[in-house]
Design a protein around this motif. Structure first.
Motif, PDB file in Angstrom:
ATOM      1  N   GLU A 131      34.048 -48.063 -30.361  1.00  0.00           N
ATOM      2  CA  GLU A 131      33.382 -49.411 -28.997  1.00  0.00           C
ATOM      3  C   GLU A 131      33.656 -48.986 -27.812  1.00  0.00           C
ATOM      4  N   GLY A 132      33.897 -47.900 -27.113  1.00  0.00           N
ATOM      5  CA  GLY A 132      33.718 -47.137 -26.363  1.00  0.00           C
ATOM      6  C   GLY A 132      31.744 -47.226 -26.035  1.00  0.00           C
ATOM      7  N   CYS A 154      36.020 -43.402 -35.172  1.00  0.00           N
ATOM      8  CA  CYS A 154      36.815 -43.657 -35.021  1.00  0.00           C
ATOM      9  C   CYS A 154      36.625 -44.957 -34.179  1.00  0.00           C
ATOM     10  N   ASP A 155      37.451 -45.625 -35.151  1.00  0.00           N
ATOM     11  CA  ASP A 155      36.867 -47.214 -34.227  1.00  0.00           C
ATOM     12  C   ASP A 155      37.101 -47.318 -32.401  1.00  0.00           C
ATOM     13  N   VAL A 156      37.921 -46.820 -32.236  1.00  0.00           N
ATOM     14  CA  VAL A 156      38.150 -47.139 -30.285  1.00  0.00           C
ATOM     15  C   VAL A 156      37.438 -45.653 -29.941  1.00  0.00           C
ATOM     16  N   CYS A 157      37.258 -44.986 -30.747  1.00  0.00           N
ATOM     17  CA  CYS A 157      35.913 -44.431 -29.681  1.00  0.00           C
ATOM     18  C   CYS A 157      34.598 -44.921 -29.690  1.00  0.00           C
ATOM     19  N   CYS A 181      37.321 -37.302 -29.620  1.00  0.00           N
ATOM     20  CA  CYS A 181      38.430 -38.344 -29.839  1.00  0.00           C
ATOM     21  C   CYS A 181      39.559 -37.417 -29.969  1.00  0.00           C
ATOM     22  N   HIS A 210      42.022 -39.512 -30.635  1.00  0.00           N
ATOM     23  CA  HIS A 210      42.732 -40.469 -32.183  1.00  0.00           C
ATOM     24  C   HIS A 210      42.481 -40.056 -33.800  1.00  0.00           C
ATOM     25  N   GLN A 211      41.414 -38.927 -33.310  1.00  0.00           N
ATOM     26  CA  GLN A 211      41.219 -38.192 -34.788  1.00  0.00           C
ATOM     27  C   GLN A 211      42.209 -36.779 -34.702  1.00  0.00           C
ATOM     28  N   GLU A 249      30.255 -49.945 -26.058  1.00  0.00           N
ATOM     29  CA  GLU A 249      30.222 -49.853 -24.508  1.00  0.00           C
ATOM     30  C   GLU A 249      28.914 -49.314 -23.513  1.00  0.00           C
ATOM     31  N   THR A 280      31.855 -37.747 -27.907  1.00  0.00           N
ATOM     32  CA  THR A 280      32.707 -38.802 -27.850  1.00  0.00           C
ATOM     33  C   THR A 280      32.955 -39.316 -28.786  1.00  0.00           C
TER      34      THR A 280
END
Length: 194
Positions: free
Chosen positions: A172-173, A167-170, A115, A117-118, A176, A110
Motif C-alpha cells: 500500500e505504501g 506484505c500488503d501494508v508495504c 518491511c 511486518h514480515q 502511494e 521496501t
C-alpha cells in the motif's frame, strides 16, 4: 484546414481541446495517431493539452521521426518536429526511462529489506516473484518509456495474490509512492515543455 484559412474550424478544434484539460487521470495508453502532426498543429493552434499528449506519445514511441512508404516504394518524411522539440523529447525520454528503472527494475527495498511486518520472508522468493510479475510478464519492457502508465499498471498487479510473502501494508505504501511519482512526472513534463 488551418493553413487554408478555415479559422472557424480551427476555433472549434481549439475549443474542443480546451474543454479536455489533459489531466493525469485522462492520460491513457491509447495511441495518439500522427503524433508528430498533432504536435505541430497543436503548437500552431496553441492547444497545450494536445501538445502534451502528442509529446508524450512521441516520447513513448520507438522513434521521434519516421518515414512512410509511398506507392512507388519511395520514403516520404512525416511532419518534421522542430529541433527544439526534439531536444525536449530527448530530455523527457531520459527522465521517463530513469524513473522507470528506479521504480520497476528491481524489487523495491521496501518489500525486500525494510518491511517490519514480515518475519519469514525469503528475499530470493520475493525477487523471483517480482521478476515474474514485472519482467517476464512484459510489463517492464512495455512501459520503459511510459512510466506514467507503467506505474499505474504496477498498482493493478495483485502481488499478494501472486505470492503471500508480499506484505500488503508495504505494498500500500509502495502504491502511494508510485502514484506520487506519476503525478511528479506529469508535472515535470509541463516544466520541460515551457
Amino acid at each position: 484546414s488551418y493553413n487554408l484559412g478555415f479559422d472557424s474550424l480551427a476555433n472549434r478544434v481549439t475549443k474542443y481541446f480546451e474543454t479536455h484539460k489533459g489531466d493525469l487521470p485522462e492520460y491513457t495508453e491509447d495511441t495518439v495517431l500522427h503524433a508528430a502532426e498533432c504536435l505541430i498543429l497543436a503548437r500552431k493552434l496553441n492547444i497545450p493539452e494536445l501538445v502534451k499528449h502528442s509529446f508524450l506519445e512521441l516520447v513513448r514511441s520507438h522513434k521521434f521521426a519516421s518515414t512512410r512508404t509511398l506507392a512507388n516504394n519511395e520514403q516520404a518524411p512525416h511532419a518534421l518536429v522542430p529541433p527544439s522539440d526534439i531536444l525536449k523529447l530527448i530530455s523527457v525520454r531520459e527522465i521517463m526511462e530513469a524513473s522507470w528503472l528506479t521504480h520497476a527494475d528491481v524489487l523495491p527495498r521496501t518489500l525486500a529489506e525494510d518491511c517490519p511486518h514480515q518475519s519469514n520472508m525469503s528475499k530470493t522468493t520475493l525477487m523471483a516473484q517480482w521478476q515474474s510479475l514485472v519482467h517476464e510478464s512484459g510489463i517492464f519492457a512495455r512501459y520503459h518509456r511510459d512510466p506514467i502508465c507503467g506505474l499505474k499498471k504496477l498498482k493493478e498487479i495483485d502481488f499478494v495474490g501472486a505470492c503471500e510473502s508480499f506484505c500488503d501494508v508495504c505494498l500500500e505504501g509502495l502504491q502511494e509512492e508510485w502514484e506520487k511519482e506519476r503525478v511528479r512526472l506529469w508535472k515535470e513534463v509541463d516544466t520541460v515543455l515551457i
